[in-house]
Design a protein around this motif. Structure first.
Motif, PDB file in Angstrom:
ATOM      1  N   THR A 207      -4.437  -1.484   7.508  1.00  0.00           N
ATOM      2  CA  THR A 207      -3.041  -1.759   7.154  1.00  0.00           C
ATOM      3  C   THR A 207      -2.091  -0.912   7.988  1.00  0.00           C
TER       4      THR A 207
ATOM      5  N   HIS B 280      -3.576  -4.415   1.197  1.00  0.00           N
ATOM      6  CA  HIS B 280      -2.206  -4.669   1.658  1.00  0.00           C
ATOM      7  C   HIS B 280      -1.230  -4.825   0.497  1.00  0.00           C
TER       8      HIS B 280
ATOM      9  N   ALA C 283       0.470  -2.538  11.007  1.00  0.00           N
ATOM     10  CA  ALA C 283       1.920  -2.345  10.991  1.00  0.00           C
ATOM     11  C   ALA C 283       2.397  -1.685  12.281  1.00  0.00           C
TER      12      ALA C 283
ATOM     13  N   GLY D 271       0.605  -1.872   1.679  1.00  0.00           N
ATOM     14  CA  GLY D 271       1.271  -2.435   2.847  1.00  0.00           C
ATOM     15  C   GLY D 271       2.690  -1.940   3.056  1.00  0.00           C
TER      16      GLY D 271
ATOM     17  N   SER E 216       5.363  -5.031   7.783  1.00  0.00           N
ATOM     18  CA  SER E 216       4.421  -4.794   6.681  1.00  0.00           C
ATOM     19  C   SER E 216       4.791  -5.615   5.456  1.00  0.00           C
TER      20      SER E 216
END
Length: 411
Positions: free
Chosen positions: A124, A64, A128, A68, A354
């Motif tokens: 990830t 992340h 999101a 991210g 995110s």
């Protein structure tokens, strides 16, 4: 004349797309719960190293930190539902390689590290898209109830998964991984059945990598101009350092008390019971109490409860501490997420989500990676007291912050 009943709100549980979204998430989470306990136990069995166990647990989430923000920008461009489906298929396929390699006697740490990294990338993207999609499945007025329902059902499965995890691992080291691989594919099938669009109509078209970086900057700039979300995100990231370190720490404390794998699972089941209770209370408490008050109360509750991990003389008292510490966090999370999702424009939701997740999940990853080395250096009891001091500092910071004290759930 229009039928007046056509304007009546649809009850949350009468929305089939919400039920499908929730069902897919719960099936996948049960698999994650079984694997999350099995993975460090497997690494310790293979290597005898708590440091390697902590590194592997954190490696999947440390992605992340580097991916991210990009993931958030991508899901604001791409079709969210399609992205989520392919991420689930990919994670299921990667997880399946672990029992396959074990069956041929070829399982080793390089493969586990590779699977962790790739699953981190897909996770990830999925996270999101998933967080950004919910306000398009239910109206904003139903967000606290929807988030509370998701939390309650998730924590109920967390409870079941924690209780089953140690037993499942004792029966077969590979069973949790097989189950988790199948659960990802079931989740993909649930997502495929949803008819509602996961985002509003896009007004922009994909551009160059330089344009993508500009879009990330727009999301960060919007977030920085929202002091409530910004401040609470920073506090959550600092709290996540403790949360990431705490998972392996509690396992080691339980093993020092001669707890077997099933009893270790029961300790985390105690945390699941507390979180379940908090999720059930969350919608009502979110409507009644200000967001800032919930944040401050949660941090002080964690700071006061955490030292008792160090002095618990039996595994079942560790369970009691885990229960007590876990009640308020879901209430606060529902309040904060309802606020953030309601005020964030749909076109920016992936990037904002995110960015917040990069802070909190990255903090947890750092804590998890460091936990093995810190346990080896300081010992479980001393590290517990250090983390309790850290939580006390965070609670003081929140109490002294005017932004936090005056925060409200309403937009």
């Amino acid at each position: 004349m229009a039928d007046p009943t056509s304007t009546l709100p649809v009850p949350l549980w009468c929305r089939p797309d919400f039920r499908l979204l929730l069902g897919g998430r719960l099936v996948s989470q049960l698999g994650d719960s079984l694997q999350f306990l099995a993975l460090p136990l497997l690494v310790i069995a293979l290597t005898g190293s708590s440091t390697q166990a902590g590194l592997l647990l954190g490696l999947q989430t440390v992605v992340h930190l580097v991916f991210g923000l990009l993931a958030g920008a991508l899901v604001d461009r791409w079709d969210r539902r399609t992205t989520m489906i392919w991420c689930e298929i990919g994670r299921g396929s990667l997880t399946a390689t672990i029992p396959v390699a074990a069956a041929f006697g070829a399982l080793g740490m390089p493969q586990l590290y590779a699977v962790a990294v790739l699953n981190g990338v897909l996770g990830t993207l999925f996270g999101a898209a998933n967080s950004s999609a919910l306000p398009n499945i239910v109206p904003s007025s139903d967000l606290p109830a929807a988030l509370g329902a998701v939390g309650a059902m998730s924590n109920a499965l967390r409870l079941v998964g924690a209780a089953m995890a140690g037993v499942a691992y004792a029966v077969s080291r590979m069973f949790p991984f097989v189950f988790n691989a199948v659960s990802f594919l079931v989740s993909a099938a649930f997502l495929r059945a949803i008819r509602t669009d996961f985002q509003q109509v896009r007004t922009t078209t994909p551009g160059s990598p330089r344009v993508l970086l500009t879009e990330i900057g727009h999301g960060l700039a919007w977030l920085w101009r929202k002091p409530v979300i910004r401040t609470l995100a920073l506090l959550d990231a600092a709290d996540s350092l403790r949360y990431g370190a705490g998972y392996l720490l509690i396992i080691m404390l339980a093993q020092d008390l001669h707890a077997n794998p099933a009893q270790v699972g029961m300790v985390f089941a105690g945390a699941g019971v507390g979180a379940l209770l908090g999720s059930l209370l969350a919608p009502a408490l979110t409507r009644r109490f200000p967001l800032g008050a919930l944040s401050i109360t949660m941090l002080w509750a964690e700071a006061l409860a955490f030292p008792f991990y160090a002095v618990a003389p039996t595994w079942w008292l560790l369970l009691v501490v885990a229960f007590t510490e876990s009640v308020l966090s879901p209430v606060y999370n529902v309040a904060l997420d309802s606020y953030r999702l309601a005020v964030t424009p749909d076109a920016l939701r992936g990037r904002v989500t995110s960015a917040v997740d990069t802070l909190t999940t990255g903090g947890a990853a750092i804590g998890t990676i460091a936990s093995g080395a810190l346990i080896a250096l300081l010992g479980p009891t001393t590290l517990t007291l250090v983390l309790a001091g850290w939580l006390t500092l965070l609670a003081l910071a929140a109490t002294l912050s005017r932004t936090v004290r005056t925060a409200r759930v309403t937009a």
